[in-house]
Write a protein that holds these residues in place. Structure first.
Motif, PDB file in Angstrom:
ATOM      1  N   PRO A   1       0.819  -1.217   0.000  1.00 18.60           N
ATOM      2  CA  PRO A   1       0.000   0.000   0.000  1.00 18.60           C
ATOM      3  C   PRO A   1       0.851   1.264   0.000  1.00 18.60           C
ATOM      4  CG  PRO A   1      -0.803  -1.576   1.640  1.00 18.60           C
ATOM      5  CD  PRO A   1       0.530  -2.085   1.163  1.00 18.60           C
TER       6      PRO A   1
ATOM      7  N   VAL B   1      -5.493 -11.232  -2.479  1.00 15.97           N
ATOM      8  CA  VAL B   1      -6.044 -10.308  -1.484  1.00 15.97           C
ATOM      9  C   VAL B   1      -5.064  -9.172  -1.194  1.00 15.97           C
ATOM     10  CG1 VAL B   1      -6.826 -10.084   0.912  1.00 15.97           C
ATOM     11  CG2 VAL B   1      -7.494 -12.083  -0.442  1.00 15.97           C
ATOM     12  N   LYS B   2      -3.798  -9.504  -0.984  1.00 15.12           N
ATOM     13  CA  LYS B   2      -2.796  -8.494  -0.657  1.00 15.12           C
ATOM     14  C   LYS B   2      -2.621  -7.482  -1.796  1.00 15.12           C
ATOM     15  CE  LYS B   2       0.046 -11.089   2.641  1.00 15.12           C
ATOM     16  NZ  LYS B   2       0.113 -10.043   3.686  1.00 15.12           N
TER      17      LYS B   2
ATOM     18  N   GLN C   1      -5.568  -5.166  -1.610  1.00 14.56           N
ATOM     19  CA  GLN C   1      -5.387  -4.304  -0.436  1.00 14.56           C
ATOM     20  C   GLN C   1      -4.368  -3.210  -0.710  1.00 14.56           C
ATOM     21  OE1 GLN C   1      -4.363  -7.421   2.457  1.00 14.56           O
ATOM     22  NE2 GLN C   1      -6.095  -6.761   3.722  1.00 14.56           N
TER      23      GLN C   1
ATOM     24  N   ALA D   1     -12.100 -12.865   2.053  1.00 15.37           N
ATOM     25  CA  ALA D   1     -11.502 -11.714   2.733  1.00 15.37           C
ATOM     26  C   ALA D   1     -12.545 -10.638   3.003  1.00 15.37           C
ATOM     27  CB  ALA D   1     -10.361 -11.150   1.893  1.00 15.37           C
TER      28      ALA D   1
ATOM     29  N   ILE E   1     -11.486  -8.336   6.107  1.00 15.41           N
ATOM     30  CA  ILE E   1     -10.115  -7.970   5.733  1.00 15.41           C
ATOM     31  C   ILE E   1     -10.107  -6.988   4.562  1.00 15.41           C
ATOM     32  CG2 ILE E   1      -7.929  -8.885   4.829  1.00 15.41           C
ATOM     33  CD1 ILE E   1      -8.540 -11.487   6.306  1.00 15.41           C
ATOM     34  N   LEU E   2     -11.083  -7.150   3.678  1.00  9.00           N
ATOM     35  CA  LEU E   2     -11.206  -6.336   2.470  1.00  9.00           C
ATOM     36  C   LEU E   2     -12.654  -5.865   2.384  1.00  9.00           C
ATOM     37  CD1 LEU E   2      -9.159  -5.681   0.134  1.00  9.00           C
ATOM     38  CD2 LEU E   2     -10.169  -7.571  -1.126  1.00  9.00           C
ATOM     39  N   SER E   3     -12.896  -4.692   1.824  1.00  7.55           N
ATOM     40  CA  SER E   3     -14.269  -4.189   1.708  1.00  7.55           C
ATOM     41  C   SER E   3     -14.774  -4.306   0.276  1.00  7.55           C
ATOM     42  CB  SER E   3     -14.331  -2.726   2.144  1.00  7.55           C
ATOM     43  OG  SER E   3     -13.637  -1.905   1.226  1.00  7.55           O
TER      44      SER E   3
ATOM     45  N   ARG F   1     -13.901  -1.342  -1.848  1.00  4.41           N
ATOM     46  CA  ARG F   1     -12.569  -1.382  -2.482  1.00  4.41           C
ATOM     47  C   ARG F   1     -12.662  -2.082  -3.848  1.00  4.41           C
ATOM     48  NH1 ARG F   1      -9.507  -1.110  -5.272  1.00  4.41           N
ATOM     49  NH2 ARG F   1      -7.308  -1.706  -5.364  1.00  4.41           N
TER      50      ARG F   1
END
Length: 530
Positions: free
Chosen positions: A253, A291-292, A295, A317, A322-324, A327
């Motif tokens: 990020p 996922v990463k 993110q 996730a 962990i994730l929306s 996003r």
């Protein structure tokens, strides 16, 4: 184009994934089965997972034109169809224009910047036109890295040079040329893969430069193409300690959101480099990688190991917090905007045809760039021989698309008394201790998966011994200027030599015409120059 609320969550995630497929039509032609799905599997993925696109490799232009139409008919939402065509469409798909690697333009830039910029823009324009003619709508170029490490095994001549101003001017010109047509471009590999000695296809390179150094060099080239409205930026699988000492750039990020999005103001698509590459695959599991990357701020997941696993991992996730989903919607909206640029209201809105492939204008541009970037020296021309050896050294005998029995590197020397010999660089010993006149042609450049940039220690020993003998009549180097520099620093100055950035047949013909002082066009049937 479907608005966000009309797609299910899995379908929106599917739009953020690009998978690799073969350009060949039939399954038995697949060359990389570990990476390329069978036709039934691919059709199922596109139809059921609503994938965002494919990246193509292999096949002729005619096959790709058919293949892209086929793929689009399988899709509910029009597909991104991408290709790594850094050196023109012909680099990947036979029949189209194949330019020399971008560093050839840097050679011209050293003497005539305005001419090099003109050629870079023309190269972008021709690449875009020919890509659209066969259904490709996303050019994964230009390479925006500054190749300031001669030992870089993977960027090397793929870069537009080793100096900031050169790379800035030429990559920007390439993007301008592409943008004469409705096609996407991609600056790669952010935040800069030029100063590494490790290939990220194989492992994770580590960069220890200070933030001040990055801000004054590597990042500047990307800032320039962003101002030029490049459509996407591709991430690099690098660990850049000054930016993030824990996460590779692709999964960081700090690199993608804080630096690229917020500080540099990039609003287009962020696409990962291939997620099956060693530089990131060794860092996390396939489930974690997808996922990463999202993110971190990536919009497009390029070549995850399995798209079904990637989608399930992202949903899991989101369910766990962990994730929306918002996003996902951010990236899906960017994807929708990009596809609107490409397709408008119809996937069939583009009106290009196969007649746009390898036009007279394109052929002239390729020839001019090859000729303008070529260098030569020594006591040219080379002498003819009655029983000479044509020692052609290639990196990989089993993967040598630019060379066959009718290639100029073979046929032209034959007309001058040099008979055919082709070796890979590990078998040079078998031609030692010969007293016959010898022409040496070396095809060598940095390429993905090669792991190194230059000559092997064994081949260096062979060439050094060759320089002490009296039978070496001439040398041609195709590909790497760094290899050329090694030869020039070690061989006698009197030996005739020619260097070409290109390795394709037209580059071979031009180089050998210089070496033998020939004129006219080579006739394959007649076996000589007209």
């Amino acid at each position: 184009m479907l608005p966000v609320e009309k797609l299910s969550l899995p379908e929106k995630i599917g739009q953020l994934i690009i998978v690799r497929t073969t350009g060949y039509i039939f399954d038995h032609q697949i060359r990389y089965p570990a990476w390329e799905a069978t036709q039934p599997q691919l059709k199922k993925w596109i139809e059921e997972l609503n994938l965002g696109g494919v990246i193509l490799l292999g096949g002729s232009c005619a096959e790709i034109a058919y293949r892209t139409q086929q793929l689009q008919t399988w899709a509910k939402t029009p597909l991104f169809i991408a290709a790594d065509i850094e050196e023109g469409v012909g680099q990947r798909f036979s029949g189209a224009s194949w330019f020399p690697p971008p560093m050839a333009l840097a050679e011209i830039y050293n003497e005539n910047p305005s001419l090099a910029i003109k050629y870079a823009e023309k190269m972008g324009e021709i690449t875009a036109l020919e890509a659209l003619a066969i259904g490709i709508n996303w050019i994964l170029a230009p390479v925006t890295d500054i190749n300031n490490n001669p030992d870089n095994p993977v960027i090397n001549v793929r870069a537009f040079g080793d100096k900031l101003k050169t790379v800035e001017d030429l990559t920007s010109a390439f993007v301008r040329g592409c943008h004469n047509y409705p096609i996407l471009t991609s600056a790669k590999h952010f935040p800069g893969h030029g100063d590494t000695a490790t290939d990220s296809h194989l492992d994770l390179p580590i960069i220890n430069h200070s933030l001040e150094r990055l801000q004054s060099l590597e990042l500047v080239a990307f800032e320039r193409v962003i101002k030029e409205k490049v459509d996407s930026v591709m991430t690099a699988h690098l660990l850049v300690n000054a930016l993030d000492s824990y996460n590779p750039a692709t999964l960081s990020p700090k690199v993608l959101m804080d630096l690229l999005r917020k500080k540099m103001g990039f609003e287009g698509l962020i696409i990962t480099d291939a997620l099956i590459m060693g530089g990131v695959k060794k860092y996390a599991s396939p489930e974690e990688i997808a996922v990463k990357a999202l993110q971190a701020g990536a919009d497009i997941l390029l070549m995850p190991e399995n798209p079904e696993i990637a989608i399930k991992s992202v949903i899991k996730a989101i369910d766990s917090g962990i994730l929306s989903e918002s996003r996902i919607d951010e990236s899906y909206l960017r994807v929708t905007y990009a596809k609107q640029k490409l397709f408008g209201e119809s996937v069939n809105s583009q009106s290009h045809s196969m007649s746009d492939i390898y036009s007279l204008e394109a052929s002239q541009a390729v020839n001019e760039i090859l000729a303008q970037s070529m260098s030569r020296g020594g006591n040219i021309p080379i002498q003819n021989a009655s029983e000479g050896i044509n020692l052609v050294v290639v990196e990989d005998l089993l993967n040598c698309e630019y060379l066959d029995r009718s290639s100029p590197a073979i046929t032209i020397p034959q007309t001058r008394g040099y008979h055919r010999q082709v070796f890979d660089e590990y078998n040079l010993f078998s031609v030692q201790n010969t007293q016959q006149p010898l022409l040496l042609q070396v095809f060598l450049r940095g390429n993905p998966f090669r792991g190194r940039a230059g000559l092997t220690p064994e081949s260096q020993k062979f060439y050094l011994k060759l320089f002490t003998e009296n039978n070496l009549q001439g040398v041609v180097i195709y590909g790497s200027p760094y290899v050329k520099n090694w030869f020039l620093s070690h061989m006698p100055k009197s030996i005739p030599w020619v260097f070409s950035y290109g390795q394709m047949p037209i580059a071979q013909e031009l180089a050998l015409k210089f070496l033998f002082n020939l004129s006219g066009k080579f006739d394959i049937v007649k076996g000589d120059f007209l």
